[in-house]
Design an enzyme around this catalytic site. Structure first.
Site, PDB file in Angstrom:
ATOM      1  N   LYS A 156      -4.654 -16.147  -5.278  1.00 33.97           N
ATOM      2  CA  LYS A 156      -4.717 -16.410  -3.845  1.00 33.97           C
ATOM      3  C   LYS A 156      -5.563 -15.311  -3.205  1.00 33.97           C
ATOM      4  O   LYS A 156      -5.097 -14.215  -2.963  1.00 33.97           O
ATOM      5  CB  LYS A 156      -3.306 -16.420  -3.242  1.00 33.97           C
ATOM      6  CG  LYS A 156      -3.153 -17.278  -1.974  1.00 33.97           C
ATOM      7  CD  LYS A 156      -3.945 -16.800  -0.776  1.00 33.97           C
ATOM      8  CE  LYS A 156      -3.263 -15.634  -0.071  1.00 33.97           C
ATOM      9  NZ  LYS A 156      -4.025 -15.266   1.197  1.00 33.97           N
ATOM     10  N   GLU A 189       0.695  -2.980  -5.442  1.00 32.89           N
ATOM     11  CA  GLU A 189      -0.165  -1.845  -5.112  1.00 32.89           C
ATOM     12  C   GLU A 189      -0.327  -1.889  -3.604  1.00 32.89           C
ATOM     13  O   GLU A 189      -0.988  -2.762  -3.061  1.00 32.89           O
ATOM     14  CB  GLU A 189      -1.498  -1.967  -5.843  1.00 32.89           C
ATOM     15  CG  GLU A 189      -2.266  -0.653  -5.928  1.00 32.89           C
ATOM     16  CD  GLU A 189      -3.164  -0.431  -4.740  1.00 32.89           C
ATOM     17  OE1 GLU A 189      -2.691   0.237  -3.773  1.00 32.89           O
ATOM     18  OE2 GLU A 189      -4.290  -0.907  -4.742  1.00 32.89           O
ATOM     19  N   GLU A 243      -0.884   4.436   7.971  1.00 30.84           N
ATOM     20  CA  GLU A 243      -2.136   4.023   7.347  1.00 30.84           C
ATOM     21  C   GLU A 243      -2.991   3.287   8.372  1.00 30.84           C
ATOM     22  O   GLU A 243      -2.647   2.193   8.820  1.00 30.84           O
ATOM     23  CB  GLU A 243      -1.867   3.131   6.138  1.00 30.84           C
ATOM     24  CG  GLU A 243      -3.131   2.802   5.368  1.00 30.84           C
ATOM     25  CD  GLU A 243      -2.871   1.953   4.133  1.00 30.84           C
ATOM     26  OE1 GLU A 243      -3.533   2.198   3.112  1.00 30.84           O
ATOM     27  OE2 GLU A 243      -2.014   1.060   4.196  1.00 30.84           O
TER      28      GLU A 243
END
Length: 499
Positions: free
Chosen positions: A195, A270, A401
């Site tokens: 995907k 990840e 982040e």
């Protein structure tokens, strides 16, 4: 006619690819999806292509095709034939390197020097895992005591493919992330449903055609474009999927884990990062200035291992910041097809607004802006390389982040490595990091203290095909690349035979 992009042309093969229909790959055939979306060049806003999307129904068809291939031709293939087929896949990819490179440039915005490097690395990675197929091995071990006491026995282990793997790929390095999941899965003997991100579907679709051209059996690789809440959710939840591999944000990673609970499928993640960069007083600044700058600004800061928290010792702080600011101001922003470009656009207008929001918040929090901090007044999603000083660990600039070209510099006064490490480790993330020093002892002692899955010395983000990569804490589960990347797609079966 070859379409110009900001005054730059693309190869005829790339232009022909853009002009073709972009559908879903299921069971070796290109099929229509339930919906359509468009993808744009983030450097110009130009619409590149319309592409079909799928949801739960299309995912279900793809998973069933992958299961049939796993239990059929792919599962019955000899390791020698699987090795040869993966090497052929690498050769076909190499033959279409220009296409793959240009698609990532115009769909993602990355500069040419990055796109070309990642394409070459992808070919290398397929070859690497092709060579690993014949090295998949079990062991012989002592049999259970109660059986060995009565008769001779043999106990050994087998390494077997997990089965059908769902792979959810992000937009920041679309081809590279697809391959670092696909290559080890195929080497292990798994079949896959990929995907891609709806932001960057094109290189994955080109890869799908390359898979067909290389002769892989139908159903071994299936590609379902679509949004995460539909295609991604359906893939993570599907009871016919044995493993999910996801790269993306930590928040989405949590949702993946919840969706995978139904059949307790294996999950590797990840996720995000906020990597520390520690610059000691004896650092070679001729190396550190460009190295630290690119730790933040590589790929416009849109990479999970970006070194965006700079801990600069007071002895070199001012000289380092001066050099970093000069480097940032010297970077050439532009279209990735221009070989002079060193920084491209951000992925979308919405993401650009998010990054600019962090910049404005940092100003309000009292950080000192020394470079950048502005959007370019032109088409596309360009933000100048930005540097703040006077930062501390309480600021969102240092804790969250941002995924953009924004560097936060914190002055450190101490030489105590434990105290420096405490600052570096004051984060829920633990993906990467770096230490800059000429002292061998300091380098290795500091690398040991940084709580990250990957630490570099006098460089940053030194990833490679054969080097395991993954995170501590909220940066993820498991490892990719190297032998560990292959192990993620293998089960271990113990067998005991009474003789």
């Amino acid at each position: 006619m070859i379409q110009p992009f900001d005054g730059h042309a693309i190869a005829p093969e790339t232009a022909a690819f853009l002009a073709r229909p972009h559908r879903l790959l299921i069971n070796g055939a290109w099929v229509d999806g339930a919906g359509e979306m468009e993808t744009r060049d983030p450097a110009t806003g130009l619409v590149l292509a319309q592409f079909h999307t799928g949801g739960a129904a299309e995912v279900d068809r793809a998973v069933k095709a992958a299961r049939a291939a796993f239990e059929g031709p792919w599962g019955r293939m000899t390791v020698a034939d699987r090795t040869a087929m993966l090497h052929k896949l690498a050769r076909v990819m190499d033959a279409h390197a220009t296409l793959l490179t240009e698609l990532d440039i115009i769909d993602n915005g990355m500069p040419h020097f990055i796109a070309g490097l990642t394409t070459a690395n992808c070919v290398e990675m397929v070859d690497y895992y092709a060579g690993a197929v014949m090295r998949i091995a079990g062991t012989t071990i002592a049999p259970p005591r109660h059986i060995a006491a009565e008769t001779e026995a043999l106990t050994y282990t087998l390494r077997e493919p997990i089965g059908v793997a769902g792979q959810i790929v992000p937009w920041n390095v679309p081809l590279s992330t697809a391959i670092l999941k696909l290559a080890p899965a195929l080497a292990a003997g798994c079949t896959v449903v990929v995907k891609p991100s709806e932001e960057t579907p094109l290189s994955a679709l080109a890869l799908g055609q390359i898979v067909l051209d290389a002769g892989l059996p139908a159903g071994v690789v299936n590609i379902i474009n679509g949004v995460g809440a539909q295609a991604g959710q359906a893939l993570a939840e599907h009871p016919g999927v044995d493993k999910i591999s996801f790269t993306g944000s930590t928040a989405t990673g949590r949702r993946i884990v919840q969706a995978a609970l139904g059949n307790l499928k294996k999950v590797s993640l990840e996720l995000g990062g906020k990597s520390p960069v520690v610059v000691m007083p004896d650092a070679d600044l001729s190396l550190a200035i460009p190295g630290v700058a690119m730790a933040t600004f590589f790929l416009q800061g849109q990479n999970c291992m970006a070194g965006t928290r700079i801990f600069a010792h007071a002895a070199i702080h001012d000289e380092l910041v001066e050099g970093l600011a000069a480097f940032a101001c010297s970077m050439t922003l532009g279209h990735g097809l221009d070989f002079a470009t060193t920084q491209g656009p951000l992925i979308s207008a919405a993401h650009t607004e998010k990054v600019m929001g962090y910049i404005e918040r940092a100003k309000a929090d009292g950080a000192t802006l020394v470079a950048g901090g502005e959007r370019l007044d032109r088409a596309g999603n360009f933000v100048k390389p930005t540097i703040f000083t006077g930062c501390d660990n309480a600021m969102p600039l240092m804790r969250e982040e941002i995924f953009g070209p924004v560097m936060a510099v914190q002055r450190i006064e101490t030489d105590d490595l434990d105290a420096i490490a405490a600052l570096a480790n004051d984060t829920p993330f633990g993906l990467s990091g770096s230490v800059w020093t000429r002292d061998l002892s300091t380098a290795h002692r500091m690398a040991k203290r940084i709580r990250s899955g990957h630490v570099s010395i006098n460089c940053h983000g030194a990833v490679g095909t054969n080097i395991p990569f993954g995170g501590y804490g909220q940066s993820g589960w498991g490892r990719e690349f190297g032998q560990e990347g292959l192990d993620a797609y293998l089960e271990t079966k113990a067998v005991t035979a009474r003789l």
